[in-house]
Design a protein around this motif. Structure first.
Motif, mmCIF file in Angstrom:
data_model
loop_
_atom_site.group_PDB
_atom_site.id
_atom_site.type_symbol
_atom_site.label_atom_id
_atom_site.label_comp_id
_atom_site.label_asym_id
_atom_site.label_seq_id
_atom_site.Cartn_x
_atom_site.Cartn_y
_atom_site.Cartn_z
ATOM 1 N N UNK A 38 0.853 -1.186 0.000
ATOM 2 C CA UNK A 38 0.000 0.000 0.000
ATOM 3 C C UNK A 38 0.890 1.236 0.000
ATOM 4 N N UNK A 39 0.860 1.988 -1.091
ATOM 5 C CA UNK A 39 1.675 3.201 -1.232
ATOM 6 C C UNK A 39 0.855 4.467 -1.030
ATOM 7 N N UNK A 40 -0.186 4.375 -0.232
ATOM 8 C CA UNK A 40 -1.039 5.501 0.149
ATOM 9 C C UNK A 40 -2.024 5.913 -0.945
ATOM 10 N N UNK A 41 -1.536 6.174 -2.160
ATOM 11 C CA UNK A 41 -2.461 6.550 -3.220
ATOM 12 C C UNK A 41 -2.580 5.480 -4.296
ATOM 13 N N UNK A 42 -1.923 4.349 -4.119
ATOM 14 C CA UNK A 42 -2.067 3.205 -5.010
ATOM 15 C C UNK A 42 -1.511 1.968 -4.322
ATOM 16 N N UNK A 43 -1.884 0.807 -4.823
ATOM 17 C CA UNK A 43 -1.330 -0.453 -4.335
ATOM 18 C C UNK A 43 -0.430 -1.013 -5.438
ATOM 19 N N UNK A 44 0.819 -1.298 -5.073
ATOM 20 C CA UNK A 44 1.764 -1.877 -6.029
ATOM 21 C C UNK A 44 1.858 -3.376 -5.793
ATOM 22 N N UNK A 45 1.763 -4.140 -6.864
ATOM 23 C CA UNK A 45 1.863 -5.591 -6.792
ATOM 24 C C UNK A 45 3.119 -6.025 -7.546
ATOM 25 N N UNK A 46 3.960 -6.800 -6.878
ATOM 26 C CA UNK A 46 5.182 -7.325 -7.484
ATOM 27 C C UNK A 46 5.119 -8.847 -7.471
#
Length: 381
Positions: free
Chosen positions: A338-346
């Motif tokens: 959770x990057x506050x303004x988006x969710x990054x999936x790796x």
């Protein structure tokens, strides 16, 4: 870096008789050096550093008598010198000196936000020396690494977040600190650098011929992204070599209106519901903020895709943060951040494209329910 309050002696939090109200007012503001390695040591800054005192509490200590009577609150509206910082490096040398380099205070949106470009030296006898530098000699630097090389005669400072105007996509800031003259200069490098990197790890390799860099964040045209590869900086010729090429699949899911996500508010609501006796307020503004009753089912299944998978425990202390979740899909780790303004999936390996697209669509659909807003998927090259 951060400080553990338990490491600070109680007497160091006290200003001492040398720090008078008049002297405090003279030195309370943050400032740059006018010459290289300008000795700016003074009792006020030495106290703030030893006690890791922040500007607000320092000002409260020296508030005027009228201010104390009125109980007024004075939040700094301009940068003031801070002894407690984030993104400051600590390097201890064999001669007993400890070099504390730069760092920042507060967040970028605060009126007293400030990125330092100074050097604080703790000597073996307990003395503190504070040196300032002009910005043209040493740029304001934070969340860098500082590695002692050449038997402690030099410290190599790699990376920085820095102010926006100082950042440059694709370039890596590297500075050399001479531990004898205390001069700092930016040095040119060649090869294949990681780019504008920060919050990373750096260490000497086994034969001390190179510095290995891994982790952290890289500045791209789309903002900061996680650095997933390893790099090496040769000390013989200051050339960079990329050690890995991890072609991991990555994507981000965010609101179409670019507004911040409400996942922290959801987490607090979930905690209050799960622990009714903990004293947390179960009434919040989340419904008003998203325009409907919060969808707790969608939130709790946000990182549980509708396919066979296994939830994984945190791998290290960095993953203890609630913002990072890991699952295993067909033997491949999938990491949600959770990057506050988006969710990054790796996706840390190879999965069939249909599975990858299903993961993306699953998160996309659930986040739209959680936020009560249209969301979009962005694939990262």
């Amino acid at each position: 870096m951060t400080f553990d309050d338990e490491d600070i002696k109680e007497e160091d939090r006290e200003p001492g008789p040398d720090v008078t109200p008049k002297l405090f007012r003279k030195w309370q503001k943050a400032r740059r050096g006018s010459i290289v390695a300008e000795d700016m040591t003074n009792p006020v800054w030495a106290w703030l550093f030893r006690g890791r005192v922040d500007p607000y509490h320092a000002n409260e200590r020296f508030k005027s008598r009228l201010g104390k009577i009125l109980g007024s609150v004075d939040f700094p509206d301009e940068p003031r010198w801070a002894g407690c910082r984030m993104g400051q490096s600590r390097t201890e040398l064999a001669d007993g000196r400890v070099f504390w380099i730069a760092g920042e205070h507060e967040d970028y949106y605060d009126p007293d936000f400030f990125i330092y470009n100074d050097l604080i030296i703790e000597h073996g006898d307990g003395a503190v020396q504070i040196l300032g530098y002009p910005e043209e000699a040493f740029r304001p630097t934070d969340f860098h690494t500082a590695t002692a090389i050449n038997g402690g005669k030099e410290i190599l400072i790699i990376g920085s977040i820095g102010y926006p105007d100082d950042r440059e996509v694709g370039r890596t800031q590297v500075c050399s600190l001479n531990t004898d003259t205390l001069a700092i200069e930016e040095i040119s490098t060649t090869g294949n650098p990681p780019g504008w990197i920060s919050k990373h790890n750096a260490q000497l390799n086994e034969d001390a011929s190179a510095i290995l860099v891994s982790g952290g964040d890289l500045l791209t045209e789309d903002g900061f992204l996680e650095n997933i590869d390893d790099w090496s900086l040769s000390l013989a010729d200051c050339s960079w070599t990329r050690l890995t090429i991890r072609n991991w699949t990555r994507f981000q899911v965010a609101r179409c209106d670019q507004a911040s996500l409400h996942l922290w508010s959801y987490e607090m609501r979930k905690f209050a519901l799960d622990h009714p006796g903990a004293g947390f307020d179960r009434e919040d503004d989340l419904a008003d903020e998203i325009g409907t009753e919060p969808n707790m089912d969608a939130y709790e299944s946000l990182y549980r895709p509708q396919m066979t998978h296994t939830s994984l425990d945190p791998q290290d202390e960095c993953d203890e943060d609630w913002r990072t979740k890991r699952i295993d899909v067909e033997g491949v780790q999938v990491r949600y951040v959770d990057n506050m303004d988006h969710v990054t999936v790796t996706i840390e390996g190879n999965l069939d494209r249909t599975i990858v697209e299903a993961l993306a669509e699953d998160l996309h659909a659930k986040l739209a329910l959680v936020e009560n807003a249209e969301c979009r998927i962005k694939w990262i090259d």
